[in-house]
Design a protein around this motif. Structure first.
Motif, PDB file in Angstrom:
ATOM      1  N   ASN A 186      26.884  58.124  24.327  1.00 28.41           N
ATOM      2  CA  ASN A 186      26.379  57.396  25.503  1.00 28.41           C
ATOM      3  C   ASN A 186      25.452  56.272  25.071  1.00 28.41           C
ATOM      4  O   ASN A 186      25.295  55.289  25.767  1.00 28.41           O
ATOM      5  N   ASN A 187      24.803  56.485  23.942  1.00 33.15           N
ATOM      6  CA  ASN A 187      23.720  55.573  23.550  1.00 33.15           C
ATOM      7  C   ASN A 187      24.224  54.454  22.645  1.00 33.15           C
ATOM      8  O   ASN A 187      25.247  54.577  21.981  1.00 33.15           O
ATOM      9  N   TYR A 197      18.655  64.081  34.836  1.00 28.15           N
ATOM     10  CA  TYR A 197      18.052  64.270  33.505  1.00 28.15           C
ATOM     11  C   TYR A 197      16.627  63.731  33.497  1.00 28.15           C
ATOM     12  O   TYR A 197      15.676  64.414  33.103  1.00 28.15           O
TER      13      TYR A 197
HETATM   14  N1  UFG Z   1      24.289  49.866  26.000  1.00 29.88           N
HETATM   15  C1  UFG Z   1      25.413  49.072  25.942  1.00 29.88           C
HETATM   16  N2  UFG Z   1      26.586  49.669  25.578  1.00 29.88           N
HETATM   17  C2  UFG Z   1      26.680  50.990  25.256  1.00 29.88           C
HETATM   18  C3  UFG Z   1      25.513  51.785  25.320  1.00 29.88           C
HETATM   19  C4  UFG Z   1      24.331  51.188  25.704  1.00 29.88           C
HETATM   20  O1  UFG Z   1      25.370  47.871  26.225  1.00 29.88           O
HETATM   21  O2  UFG Z   1      27.783  51.460  24.948  1.00 29.88           O
HETATM   22  C5  UFG Z   1      23.005  49.246  26.389  1.00 29.88           C
HETATM   23  C6  UFG Z   1      22.424  49.849  27.645  1.00 29.88           C
HETATM   24  O3  UFG Z   1      22.949  49.218  28.785  1.00 29.88           O
HETATM   25  C7  UFG Z   1      20.927  49.620  27.436  1.00 29.88           C
HETATM   26  C8  UFG Z   1      20.765  49.687  25.912  1.00 29.88           C
HETATM   27  O4  UFG Z   1      22.060  49.477  25.373  1.00 29.88           O
HETATM   28  O5  UFG Z   1      20.585  48.333  27.854  1.00 29.88           O
HETATM   29  C9  UFG Z   1      20.243  51.037  25.441  1.00 29.88           C
HETATM   30  O6  UFG Z   1      21.070  52.046  25.995  1.00 29.88           O
HETATM   31  P1  UFG Z   1      20.985  53.578  25.526  1.00 29.88           P
HETATM   32  O7  UFG Z   1      22.023  54.314  26.296  1.00 29.88           O
HETATM   33  O8  UFG Z   1      21.023  53.655  24.053  1.00 29.88           O
HETATM   34  O9  UFG Z   1      19.530  53.991  25.971  1.00 29.88           O
HETATM   35  P2  UFG Z   1      18.858  53.983  27.432  1.00 29.88           P
HETATM   36  O10 UFG Z   1      17.726  53.016  27.352  1.00 29.88           O
HETATM   37  O11 UFG Z   1      19.813  53.804  28.512  1.00 29.88           O
HETATM   38  O12 UFG Z   1      18.398  55.491  27.519  1.00 29.88           O
HETATM   39  C10 UFG Z   1      17.431  55.987  26.684  1.00 29.88           C
HETATM   40  C11 UFG Z   1      17.645  57.459  26.418  1.00 29.88           C
HETATM   41  C12 UFG Z   1      17.443  58.265  27.660  1.00 29.88           C
HETATM   42  C13 UFG Z   1      16.174  57.921  28.345  1.00 29.88           C
HETATM   43  C14 UFG Z   1      16.054  56.440  28.527  1.00 29.88           C
HETATM   44  C15 UFG Z   1      14.693  56.088  29.014  1.00 29.88           C
HETATM   45  O13 UFG Z   1      18.933  57.696  25.942  1.00 29.88           O
HETATM   46  O14 UFG Z   1      17.375  59.609  27.281  1.00 29.88           O
HETATM   47  O15 UFG Z   1      16.227  55.772  27.288  1.00 29.88           O
HETATM   48  O16 UFG Z   1      14.686  54.835  29.512  1.00 29.88           O
HETATM   49  F1  UFG Z   1      16.121  58.488  29.560  1.00 29.88           F
END
Ligand code: UFG
Length: 341
Positions: free
Chosen positions: A201-202, A152
């Motif tokens: 997922n987020n 992605y």
């Molecule tokens: N987290 C948890 N539990 C969950 C979901 C997330 O602890 O159930 C944590 C993750 O580990 C991370 C933070 O919360 O530390 C944010 O996680 P998200 O999944 O909300 O977001 P990400 O930073 O992983 O991903 C986002 C976007 C992606 C993009 C990325 C860029 O969803 O599309 O930022 O860094 F690629």
């Protein structure tokens, strides 16, 4: 005469909030969306909030001929904002072909069709994921771009490279790529927000669904990062602020204010919050205790990401106005409204 903007993926989370801001700023909007990860009801929600129903074409942008036909019908558009893409990191790791096919076929068909019609302005939804694990913080647009961990993320990095080539080859073609940090929140009316398909997922939709009793517990992925409380830091940005940046970017292109044919801007607030800080703010604002448990790190996560906002402020004239409390309260209002659907 209103200026017409084509918004691909305009029924999705960020797309729909941007459509609202465009309509509010007196643009005419045409949404192209295949509804594969969004809902037709979003059009009703947009109409309820703005009083205007955007033009809608249900179309799969992987279909070259149908894409050309849609652009030919709306050849009077002055700009395209391209949101349409798959965006689930873990799913892309499982199924890279699906991700590369969807995200690139749609991108290339859109670009080809708009070039054919002489629509010369293009805004691209990119992501902070292109910075990988940054060596320095806050992240400026000058930070090194790295091969993202997920297919992605790689579609975002490669798409920006494609745009570099396209602006070189097509005189007059201008593009702005917007690198989003972590968009959360919902429209302040409570009538529009994120509709995650299946298990989120987020972080934020997972939090609100846990508080609403849809999920049993939130797993916090890792508390052994080198941060103040050991959990990972992200730059959360309100989706309405993010949407507003798109309007500013559209105007910059239309008014030919860009300094380079392809410009790149970070869209974040500049403030980093740990996962535990987000949870604590959520509990404080909603007065609801959240059932959560610390588990191991999630593959591909980086310890800390937050944006330098300088460039967007100076060149786009854009600043965020909504803070973490607004992000959380609107996300929760939306989750509660969904129950009554
Ligand atoms: N987290 C948890 N539990 C969950 C979901 C997330 O602890 O159930 C944590 C993750 O580990 C991370 C933070 O919360 O530390 C944010 O996680 P998200 O999944 O909300 O977001 P990400 O930073 O992983 O991903 C986002 C976007 C992606 C993009 C990325 C860029 O969803 O599309 O930022 O860094 F690629």
């Amino acid at each position: 005469m209103k200026q017409k903007i084509i918004v691909t993926g305009g029924c999705g989370y960020i797309g729909s909030h941007t459509v609202i801001e465009l309509i509010t700023h007196q643009f005419e909007v045409v949404i192209l969306d295949d509804l594969s990860n969004s809902n037709i009801k979003t059009l009703d929600r947009i109409e309820k909030i703005t009083g205007v129903r955007p033009i809608f074409e249900e179309i799969d942008l992987k279909d070259t001929e149908k894409t050309k036909a849609a652009f030919s019908k709306h050849a009077d558009a002055v700009a395209v904002i391209h949101f349409a893409a798959y965006k689930a990191v873990a799913e892309s790791v499982q199924n890279p072909v699906m991700y590369y096919k969807n995200n690139f076929f749609s991108l290339l068909n859109t670009l080809e069709a708009q070039l054919q019609e002489g629509i010369h302005n293009f805004i691209f939804s990119s992501s902070a994921t292109v910075y990988g694990n940054p060596k320095t913080l806050p992240i400026t647009e000058e930070n090194e771009v790295q091969r993202p961990f997920s297919p992605y993320g790689n579609t975002k990095k490669i798409a920006e490279e494609i745009l570099e080539d396209i602006v070189k080859a097509n005189t007059g073609f201008s593009s702005i790529s917007l690198r989003y940090f972590n968009p959360i929140g919902a429209h302040t009316s409570g009538d529009l927000g994120e509709l995650p398909n299946g298990i989120p997922n987020n972080l934020m939709p997972y939090i609100t669904q846990t508080a609403a009793g849809i999920r049993k517990e939130l797993q916090v992925f890792g508390d052994d990062y080198d941060t103040k409380d050991g959990t990972a830091i992200r730059d959360y940005i309100h989706v309405v602020d993010l949407a507003d940046a798109h309007v500013k970017a559209v105007k910059r292109l239309i008014h030919k204010e860009q300094e380079q044919a392809l410009e790149i801007f970070n869209l974040g607030t500049g403030n980093g919050y740990t996962v535990l800080e987000v949870i604590q703010s959520f509990e404080k604002i909603t007065e609801k205790p959240l059932n959560y448990r610390i588990v191991g790190r999630r593959a591909g996560d980086v310890p800390a990401l937050y944006a330098s906002t300088k460039m967007a402020k100076e060149k786009l004239g854009w600043e965020t106005t909504l803070g973490i409390d607004d992000m959380i309260s609107t996300s929760w209002k939306w989750e509660e409204n969904l129950k009554n659907e």
